[in-house]
Scaffold this motif. Structure first.
Motif, PDB file in Angstrom:
ATOM      1  N   ARG A   1       0.654   4.208  -2.742  1.00 35.10           N
ATOM      2  CA  ARG A   1       0.438   5.616  -2.356  1.00 35.10           C
ATOM      3  C   ARG A   1       1.534   6.512  -2.922  1.00 35.10           C
TER       4      ARG A   1
ATOM      5  N   ASP B   1      -8.630  -0.487  -2.048  1.00 31.84           N
ATOM      6  CA  ASP B   1      -9.435   0.049  -0.940  1.00 31.84           C
ATOM      7  C   ASP B   1      -9.678  -1.048   0.088  1.00 31.84           C
TER       8      ASP B   1
ATOM      9  N   THR C   1      -9.942  -4.926  -2.644  1.00 33.06           N
ATOM     10  CA  THR C   1      -9.314  -4.518  -1.384  1.00 33.06           C
ATOM     11  C   THR C   1      -7.842  -4.173  -1.564  1.00 33.06           C
TER      12      THR C   1
ATOM     13  N   SER D   1     -10.874  -0.913   3.072  1.00 36.65           N
ATOM     14  CA  SER D   1     -11.879  -0.632   4.093  1.00 36.65           C
ATOM     15  C   SER D   1     -12.902  -1.766   4.170  1.00 36.65           C
TER      16      SER D   1
ATOM     17  N   ARG E   1       0.832  -1.211   0.000  1.00 31.83           N
ATOM     18  CA  ARG E   1       0.000   0.000   0.000  1.00 31.83           C
ATOM     19  C   ARG E   1       0.867   1.262   0.000  1.00 31.83           C
TER      20      ARG E   1
END
Length: 249
Positions: free
Chosen positions: A22, A137, A134, A139, A18
């Motif tokens: 980013r 995202d 996922t 969440s 991740r």
């Protein structure tokens, strides 16, 4: 089959860290959508890879070549969480002029995310779509889908041809690398090889994928069905899987 986006995008394959996702978005365009290059987008054969290449890795290269200048960068999972051919695909794309950001998922960055979709009562196609979403995202949905006891299992990676998934009931649990993705542990081989005892499970791989070794070994140990196919699922494979699922209800 998914269609190509019209605007500039950032492509990725596998499960990049991740932090790498980013940082790449910050570098190449935070507003740009992320596109999974693993999936079938209907890209023409680029002719770069041999016919014996795993269809998923071929998707990566074919999709990238078809997107061309619309692809701002490729975020490539190249560690144990993907495969050597994923690493080779990253090298080829870099050599062909694409900006490539490599990601390796070390054990110390493993997550311990709940298995919401792998155990949910949902159509198998939807489960796998939502698990792979996922990666971008993570969440947890609220409310979460209801869990179920497994009647069947599907082990492996998301297939090139999703039609095979429609043969399974909603009470199918997801195992293998796909479950590892939901857990945030894509290179956890122990978790990848864990299945529920006594659950009739199809162990699926694309042809020419190194995971065939695991699939056949685990199918033998768990009285499951090992299946592999190259591109689209043919009628023989569909019939074999459908018979296994129906007879093991």
């Amino acid at each position: 089959m998914k269609k190509y986006p019209a605007d500039t995008v950032i492509g990725y394959f596998g499960f990049p860290r991740r932090k790498v996702l980013r940082e790449a978005r910050e570098r190449y365009g935070a507003e740009l959508p992320l596109v999974d290059l693993d999936v079938d987008m209907g890209a023409p054969d680029s002719g770069i890879l041999p016919a014996t290449t795993c269809r998923i890795v071929a998707n990566v290269v074919d999709n990238a070549m078809s997107l061309g200048n619309a692809l701002a960068a490729v975020i490539a999972a190249v560690g144990e969480d993907k495969c050597d051919r994923g690493r080779h695909a990253a090298f080829l794309l870099r050599t062909l002029g694409f900006p490539v950001v490599e990601s390796r998922f070390p054990e110390e960055e493993f997550e311990n995310r709940p298995l919401v979709f792998s155990r949910a009562r949902l159509p198998l196609r939807e489960k796998i779509d939502r698990i792979m979403a996922t990666v971008v995202d993570p969440s947890t949905p609220d409310p979460a889908p209801a869990a179920c006891e497994p009647t069947h299992g599907f082990w492996g990676v998301p297939p090139h041809d999703f039609r095979i998934l429609d043969l399974f009931p909603e009470t199918t649990h997801v195992y293998g690398w796909t479950r590892c993705v939901e857990a945030g542990r894509p290179s956890d081989v122990e978790l990848e090889c864990r299945v529920d005892a006594g659950i009739p499970t199809v162990f699926f791989t694309q042809s020419f994928c190194a995971k065939q070794d695991l699939a056949h070994f685990l199918a033998e140990r768990n009285q499951g069905l090992a299946v592999d196919c190259h591109r689209e699922i043919n009628d023989s494979i569909l019939a074999k899987v459908e018979a296994f699922v129906r007879l093991s209800r």
